[in-house]
Every structure is written in C-alpha cells, then in structure tokens.
Write a protein that holds these residues in place. Structure first.
Motif, PDB file in Angstrom:
ATOM      1  N   UNK A   1       6.957 -14.660 -30.498  1.00  0.00           N
ATOM      2  CA  UNK A   1       6.259 -14.842 -31.771  1.00  0.00           C
ATOM      3  C   UNK A   1       6.386 -16.235 -32.357  1.00  0.00           C
ATOM      4  N   UNK A   2       7.156 -17.088 -31.683  1.00  0.00           N
ATOM      5  CA  UNK A   2       7.295 -18.480 -32.109  1.00  0.00           C
ATOM      6  C   UNK A   2       7.843 -19.265 -30.916  1.00  0.00           C
ATOM      7  N   UNK A   3       7.814 -20.588 -31.043  1.00  0.00           N
ATOM      8  CA  UNK A   3       8.370 -21.424 -29.983  1.00  0.00           C
ATOM      9  C   UNK A   3       9.674 -22.062 -30.454  1.00  0.00           C
ATOM     10  N   UNK A   4      10.539 -22.364 -29.507  1.00  0.00           N
ATOM     11  CA  UNK A   4      11.868 -22.858 -29.842  1.00  0.00           C
ATOM     12  C   UNK A   4      11.849 -24.241 -30.482  1.00  0.00           C
ATOM     13  N   UNK A   5      10.759 -24.969 -30.343  1.00  0.00           N
ATOM     14  CA  UNK A   5      10.703 -26.287 -30.979  1.00  0.00           C
ATOM     15  C   UNK A   5      10.315 -26.210 -32.451  1.00  0.00           C
TER      16      UNK A   5
ATOM     17  N   UNK B   1      11.010 -20.559 -20.756  1.00  0.00           N
ATOM     18  CA  UNK B   1      11.295 -19.128 -20.903  1.00  0.00           C
ATOM     19  C   UNK B   1      11.447 -18.719 -22.363  1.00  0.00           C
ATOM     20  N   UNK B   2      11.376 -19.705 -23.269  1.00  0.00           N
ATOM     21  CA  UNK B   2      11.544 -19.435 -24.698  1.00  0.00           C
ATOM     22  C   UNK B   2      12.840 -18.669 -24.966  1.00  0.00           C
ATOM     23  N   UNK B   3      13.894 -19.115 -24.314  1.00  0.00           N
ATOM     24  CA  UNK B   3      15.171 -18.405 -24.353  1.00  0.00           C
ATOM     25  C   UNK B   3      16.313 -19.387 -24.615  1.00  0.00           C
ATOM     26  N   UNK B   4      17.239 -18.954 -25.433  1.00  0.00           N
ATOM     27  CA  UNK B   4      18.449 -19.721 -25.710  1.00  0.00           C
ATOM     28  C   UNK B   4      19.632 -18.981 -25.090  1.00  0.00           C
TER      29      UNK B   4
ATOM     30  N   UNK C   1      19.953 -15.882 -34.147  1.00  0.00           N
ATOM     31  CA  UNK C   1      19.128 -15.935 -35.338  1.00  0.00           C
ATOM     32  C   UNK C   1      18.308 -17.211 -35.340  1.00  0.00           C
ATOM     33  N   UNK C   2      17.174 -17.167 -36.013  1.00  0.00           N
ATOM     34  CA  UNK C   2      16.278 -18.316 -36.095  1.00  0.00           C
ATOM     35  C   UNK C   2      16.170 -18.777 -37.543  1.00  0.00           C
ATOM     36  N   UNK C   3      16.198 -20.087 -37.719  1.00  0.00           N
ATOM     37  CA  UNK C   3      16.075 -20.636 -39.062  1.00  0.00           C
ATOM     38  C   UNK C   3      15.462 -22.019 -39.024  1.00  0.00           C
ATOM     39  N   UNK C   4      15.070 -22.502 -40.183  1.00  0.00           N
ATOM     40  CA  UNK C   4      14.503 -23.839 -40.302  1.00  0.00           C
ATOM     41  C   UNK C   4      15.289 -24.634 -41.350  1.00  0.00           C
ATOM     42  N   UNK C   5      15.309 -25.923 -41.169  1.00  0.00           N
ATOM     43  CA  UNK C   5      16.010 -26.833 -42.094  1.00  0.00           C
ATOM     44  C   UNK C   5      17.468 -26.408 -42.247  1.00  0.00           C
TER      45      UNK C   5
END
Length: 125
Positions: free
Chosen positions: A26-30, A76-79, A97-101
C-alpha cells in the motif's frame, strides 16, 4: 490500504540468530521510515531500530548496537532486522511500524502511525 506484516520470529537459544521480515504493501519504502519495536508484558514498547525513507540513515537502541542490523530490499518492499548474538533480554513481541518525519526521534513510537501485528521472539535455553 497501507499494511505491514512481520514474520521470522521463533524460539532460539542464547547466542543464536534470527532474521525478522516486515513486508509492506500500500506504499513504498522510500515514502516512509520503518521502525522495529519490541514489547514484553508489563513494559513499554521499546524502539529497537529504524531506517529512514532515504535508506541512508539507521538508528539502534544502545542494547542492540553491534548485534542487530536493519536493512531493506526496495524491490521486495521489505525491511529486515538481522539479530545476532541474541540474549534472553531480547525476548518479546517485535513489531514493525511506518512513520514520516521521524528524524527528531527515530525510535519514538509516537511518531509511527501504521503498525504490524507483531511476531514473537523468544531467546531461551
């Protein structure tokens, strides 16, 4: 819909290794920083490691420095979280978990908006 799915947990003896995976959709790692957190019953969820959207900055809590390595596979969009020389105190449920800033505090859970369901890691002989 943004989703994170962890895998790779299990039971390992002290001194052993595990590699956790966090598959994103649903999103990209960048576009999002990814953090790994762990929690044991009765304790706060602790930030373990993070990798920024650019991929060029990583952070680790002091207790895992030199033993854990965070990395990612854009294709692979995987961490991943490679965990070596595991100790009993590494036991817990590990979440990605995913976050911004998140630059101001890369291991602060309050800065991460989207969470996976967690995977159990148990280090015991």
């Amino acid at each position: 819909q943004l989703q994170l799915v962890e895998s790779g947990g299990g039971l390992v003896q002290p001194g052993g290794s595990l590699r956790l995976s966090c598959a994103a959709s649903g999103f990209t790692l960048d576009s999002y920083a990814i953090g790994w957190f762990r929690q044991v019953p009765g304790k706060e969820r602790e930030g373990v490691s993070s990798i920024r959207e650019s991929g060029d900055r990583t952070n680790y809590v002091d207790s895992v420095k030199g033993r854990f390595t965070i990395s990612r596979d854009i294709a692979k969009n995987t961490v991943y979280l490679q965990m070596n020389w595991l100790k009993p105190e590494d036991t817990g449920v590990y979440y990605c978990a995913a976050g911004q800033r998140v630059g101001i505090a890369p291991l602060a859970r309050s800065l991460y908006k989207y969470w996976g369901q967690g995977t159990q890691v148990t280090v015991s002989s």
